[in-house]
Motif scaffolding. Structure first.
Motif, PDB file in Angstrom:
ATOM      1  N   ARG A   1       0.806  -1.222   0.000  1.00 25.09           N
ATOM      2  CA  ARG A   1       0.000   0.000   0.000  1.00 25.09           C
ATOM      3  C   ARG A   1       0.840   1.274   0.000  1.00 25.09           C
ATOM      4  O   ARG A   1       0.416   2.303  -0.527  1.00 25.09           O
ATOM      5  CB  ARG A   1      -0.896   0.033   1.243  1.00 25.09           C
ATOM      6  CG  ARG A   1      -2.197  -0.682   1.083  1.00 25.09           C
ATOM      7  CD  ARG A   1      -3.167  -0.246   2.167  1.00 25.09           C
ATOM      8  NE  ARG A   1      -4.159  -1.284   2.448  1.00 25.09           N
ATOM      9  CZ  ARG A   1      -5.105  -1.645   1.596  1.00 25.09           C
ATOM     10  NH1 ARG A   1      -5.185  -1.077   0.409  1.00 25.09           N
ATOM     11  NH2 ARG A   1      -5.963  -2.596   1.902  1.00 25.09           N
ATOM     12  N   THR A   2       2.026   1.187   0.600  1.00 26.33           N
ATOM     13  CA  THR A   2       2.854   2.398   0.656  1.00 26.33           C
ATOM     14  C   THR A   2       3.301   2.819  -0.748  1.00 26.33           C
ATOM     15  O   THR A   2       3.733   3.948  -0.941  1.00 26.33           O
ATOM     16  CB  THR A   2       4.104   2.212   1.550  1.00 26.33           C
ATOM     17  OG1 THR A   2       4.951   1.218   0.964  1.00 26.33           O
ATOM     18  CG2 THR A   2       3.723   1.793   2.958  1.00 26.33           C
ATOM     19  N   HIS A   3       3.173   1.910  -1.719  1.00 23.80           N
ATOM     20  CA  HIS A   3       3.568   2.231  -3.098  1.00 23.80           C
ATOM     21  C   HIS A   3       2.358   2.413  -4.005  1.00 23.80           C
ATOM     22  O   HIS A   3       2.489   2.455  -5.222  1.00 23.80           O
ATOM     23  CB  HIS A   3       4.473   1.133  -3.643  1.00 23.80           C
ATOM     24  CG  HIS A   3       5.705   0.927  -2.823  1.00 23.80           C
ATOM     25  ND1 HIS A   3       6.784   1.786  -2.875  1.00 23.80           N
ATOM     26  CD2 HIS A   3       6.026  -0.014  -1.884  1.00 23.80           C
ATOM     27  CE1 HIS A   3       7.720   1.365  -2.022  1.00 23.80           C
ATOM     28  NE2 HIS A   3       7.274   0.290  -1.413  1.00 23.80           N
ATOM     29  N   ALA A   4       1.175   2.522  -3.376  1.00 24.19           N
ATOM     30  CA  ALA A   4      -0.065   2.557  -4.163  1.00 24.19           C
ATOM     31  C   ALA A   4      -0.123   3.773  -5.083  1.00 24.19           C
ATOM     32  O   ALA A   4      -0.763   3.738  -6.124  1.00 24.19           O
ATOM     33  CB  ALA A   4      -1.275   2.538  -3.228  1.00 24.19           C
ATOM     34  N   ARG A   5       0.515   4.848  -4.680  1.00 31.27           N
ATOM     35  CA  ARG A   5       0.498   6.044  -5.525  1.00 31.27           C
ATOM     36  C   ARG A   5       1.804   6.215  -6.279  1.00 31.27           C
ATOM     37  O   ARG A   5       2.105   7.267  -6.814  1.00 31.27           O
ATOM     38  CB  ARG A   5       0.225   7.287  -4.674  1.00 31.27           C
ATOM     39  CG  ARG A   5      -1.200   7.320  -4.181  1.00 31.27           C
ATOM     40  CD  ARG A   5      -1.475   8.557  -3.329  1.00 31.27           C
ATOM     41  NE  ARG A   5      -2.410   8.274  -2.254  1.00 31.27           N
ATOM     42  CZ  ARG A   5      -3.688   7.982  -2.437  1.00 31.27           C
ATOM     43  NH1 ARG A   5      -4.197   7.966  -3.643  1.00 31.27           N
ATOM     44  NH2 ARG A   5      -4.484   7.725  -1.414  1.00 31.27           N
ATOM     45  N   GLY A   6       2.609   5.137  -6.285  1.00 32.74           N
ATOM     46  CA  GLY A   6       3.878   5.182  -7.002  1.00 32.74           C
ATOM     47  C   GLY A   6       3.967   4.028  -7.977  1.00 32.74           C
ATOM     48  O   GLY A   6       3.145   3.882  -8.867  1.00 32.74           O
TER      49      GLY A   6
ATOM     50  N   LEU B   1       3.254   1.027  -7.736  1.00 30.11           N
ATOM     51  CA  LEU B   1       2.173   0.047  -7.766  1.00 30.11           C
ATOM     52  C   LEU B   1       0.815   0.696  -8.032  1.00 30.11           C
ATOM     53  O   LEU B   1      -0.231   0.113  -7.739  1.00 30.11           O
ATOM     54  CB  LEU B   1       2.151  -0.760  -6.465  1.00 30.11           C
ATOM     55  CG  LEU B   1       3.420  -1.592  -6.231  1.00 30.11           C
ATOM     56  CD1 LEU B   1       3.317  -2.404  -4.951  1.00 30.11           C
ATOM     57  CD2 LEU B   1       3.691  -2.516  -7.417  1.00 30.11           C
ATOM     58  N   ASP B   2       0.850   1.876  -8.591  1.00 32.25           N
ATOM     59  CA  ASP B   2      -0.392   2.526  -9.011  1.00 32.25           C
ATOM     60  C   ASP B   2      -1.104   1.608 -10.000  1.00 32.25           C
ATOM     61  O   ASP B   2      -0.504   1.152 -10.961  1.00 32.25           O
ATOM     62  CB  ASP B   2      -0.057   3.864  -9.682  1.00 32.25           C
ATOM     63  CG  ASP B   2      -1.312   4.619 -10.083  1.00 32.25           C
ATOM     64  OD1 ASP B   2      -2.286   4.587  -9.314  1.00 32.25           O
ATOM     65  OD2 ASP B   2      -1.315   5.211 -11.174  1.00 32.25           O
ATOM     66  N   GLY B   3      -2.363   1.304  -9.709  1.00 29.38           N
ATOM     67  CA  GLY B   3      -3.116   0.444 -10.628  1.00 29.38           C
ATOM     68  C   GLY B   3      -3.075  -1.027 -10.275  1.00 29.38           C
ATOM     69  O   GLY B   3      -3.771  -1.829 -10.905  1.00 29.38           O
TER      70      GLY B   3
ATOM     71  N   ARG C   1      -6.958  -2.094  -5.183  1.00 27.06           N
ATOM     72  CA  ARG C   1      -8.201  -1.395  -5.509  1.00 27.06           C
ATOM     73  C   ARG C   1      -9.237  -1.693  -4.433  1.00 27.06           C
ATOM     74  O   ARG C   1      -9.424  -2.846  -4.039  1.00 27.06           O
ATOM     75  CB  ARG C   1      -8.714  -1.858  -6.876  1.00 27.06           C
ATOM     76  CG  ARG C   1      -9.594  -0.851  -7.572  1.00 27.06           C
ATOM     77  CD  ARG C   1     -10.334  -1.520  -8.716  1.00 27.06           C
ATOM     78  NE  ARG C   1     -11.137  -2.634  -8.203  1.00 27.06           N
ATOM     79  CZ  ARG C   1     -11.680  -3.569  -8.960  1.00 27.06           C
ATOM     80  NH1 ARG C   1     -11.496  -3.564 -10.236  1.00 27.06           N
ATOM     81  NH2 ARG C   1     -12.409  -4.532  -8.416  1.00 27.06           N
TER      82      ARG C   1
ATOM     83  N   GLN D   1       4.876  -4.187 -12.495  1.00 33.53           N
ATOM     84  CA  GLN D   1       4.443  -4.421 -11.116  1.00 33.53           C
ATOM     85  C   GLN D   1       5.160  -5.633 -10.541  1.00 33.53           C
ATOM     86  O   GLN D   1       5.619  -5.618  -9.395  1.00 33.53           O
ATOM     87  CB  GLN D   1       2.923  -4.637 -11.061  1.00 33.53           C
ATOM     88  CG  GLN D   1       2.121  -3.379 -11.350  1.00 33.53           C
ATOM     89  CD  GLN D   1       0.654  -3.685 -11.648  1.00 33.53           C
ATOM     90  OE1 GLN D   1       0.266  -4.841 -11.853  1.00 33.53           O
ATOM     91  NE2 GLN D   1      -0.169  -2.648 -11.688  1.00 33.53           N
TER      92      GLN D   1
END
Length: 154
Positions: free
Chosen positions: A118-123, A125-127, A132, A146
């Motif tokens: 989750r800490t990479h969700a906006r980096g 690992l976006d998408g 989701r 990914q």
DNA sequence: GCCAACGTTGGC
DNA sequence: GCCAACGTTGGC
């Protein structure tokens, strides 16, 4: 070559169970969702690589890597009245549910936790479909980038 | 084809 | 155990 993530509840079937299985291989039965079925039946190929994910447990996360050892074929448990996964509406001439065989390839010394992902969700690992909100699919496609990024976290 | 009821998933 | 999300079912 395709990349995937497959969820399992460790209280039912864990990566330790797979490690103990003959030839570290098992059939992945019991998937009863049409979207996941379509991936099992139509898209997963022998040699594809899979992240194994422990769900519904104290520390959800990716615990290792497996490889598809056999592409999709009918899940026999759908025809077994004694199975929890019995589907009386499925006919042998037109099986509704499919499974693949997976072989354990690598067990991570420490799991890559959902929290870490989750800490990479906006980096990087976006998408990632796993992150989701409300995602409930037990089998998810993972992109090559990914896959490579997650591997670098192991 | 609509949609409410119901069941399941899965994190917390 | 709670609850949000979402797939499935079945009446109409």
């Amino acid at each position: 070559m395709n990349y995937w993530l497959m969820k399992t509840e460790p209280s039912t079937f864990s990566i330790e169970d797979l490690a103990k299985a003959p030839r570290r291989t098992t059939h992945w039965d019991g998937v009863r969702n049409y979207q996941a079925r379509n991936m099992l039946r139509d898209e997963m190929a022998k040699g594809d690589r899979v992240f194994l994910y422990h769900s519904s447990c104290a520390v959800p996360g990716i615990v290792g890597i497996a490889r598809i050892a056999r592409a999709g074929y009918p899940d026999h448990t759908q025809f077994d009245p004694k199975s929890d996964h019995y589907d009386p509406a499925s006919r042998r001439e037109a099986p509704r549910w499919y499974m693949v065989d997976v072989t354990l390839e690598r067990r991570f010394p420490r799991e890559i936790t959902l929290e870490t992902l989750r800490t990479h969700a906006r980096g990087a690992l976006d998408g990632l479909l796993l992150l989701r909100a409300g995602n409930r699919l037990s089998i998810l496609p993972v992109t090559e980038s990914q896959w490579n990024f997650i591997l670098s976290l192991a």
